[in-house]
Design an enzyme around this catalytic site. Sequence first.
Site: not given
Length: 297
Positions: A188, A201
């Site tokens: 990401s 995350y």
Amino acid sequence: MAEPHLIDPRTLYKANEYPKQEQDTPALEEKMIPKPDCGETSYKGSGKLLNRRVLITGGDSGIGRAAAIAYAREGADVAIQFFPGEEPDAEEVAELIKKAGRKVKLLPYDLREDEAATAIVSETVEAFGGLDTLVLNAAQQISRPTLSERPMKQVEDTFKVNIISMFATVQAAEAYLPVGGAIVLSTSIQANDPSEDLMDYAATKAAIANYTVSLSKYFAPKGIRVNAVAPGPIWTPLQLDGGQTQEVIQKFGLDTPLKRAGQPAELAPVYVFLASNDASYVTSQIYGVTGGGNINL
């Protein structure tokens, strides 16, 4: 002379605010407003992955769903791991894979469980007679405004789903992956530009980026390529069951250089490329699909 077919990337998809919305876990695509475009009607295959045997984690919705649809239309048989409770989305994908003329295997497993990785690999091999392509995409994302509101159980679960399950799945799959096989991981933009409300995350996504490079070095002598995709803000169910605040949801993706969120269908060609023989000299790379956000520190 005929004019070229060009599109304006700023206006190809929704470029204004989303309505406020949230779902209980697990969030489903069918309840999203608007429903994401995962290439259900738009992706056209050309045989790039003919007779591949693929396992995709988190393949029922979002980016994994787009990859599953594209892989099937490129000629692959596809096994889809999904979190129990996400059957409606998984069954939709299964029907699309069957319509493409390919085999499908649905794998309802919680990746927090120790036996899940071994089970999804062994069931894929049993269903398809082998395994040559891994797409490790499943993730948990939960926004918390403060450190005190971030339970350690959440942190542990996020690491289990997002990165520890990758280690376990690759370890289980190594004995089956042939020369010419491929592994594609989902990291990401959060790996490089972490948000303070997504600390756990973001930390896992940074770990995945690092893991991609070390794993590629390990597998290169075996003739197996390893790469990753780093999405930016993509409109998926991950955002709606605690993944973002309602304020962020409304303006989701509007702060990117292209001024909109991305759609899962816009990532599918990158996942196809990295798995295909077209990427024969591509390994240890991380491809950003971010709407202009920089993934390089």
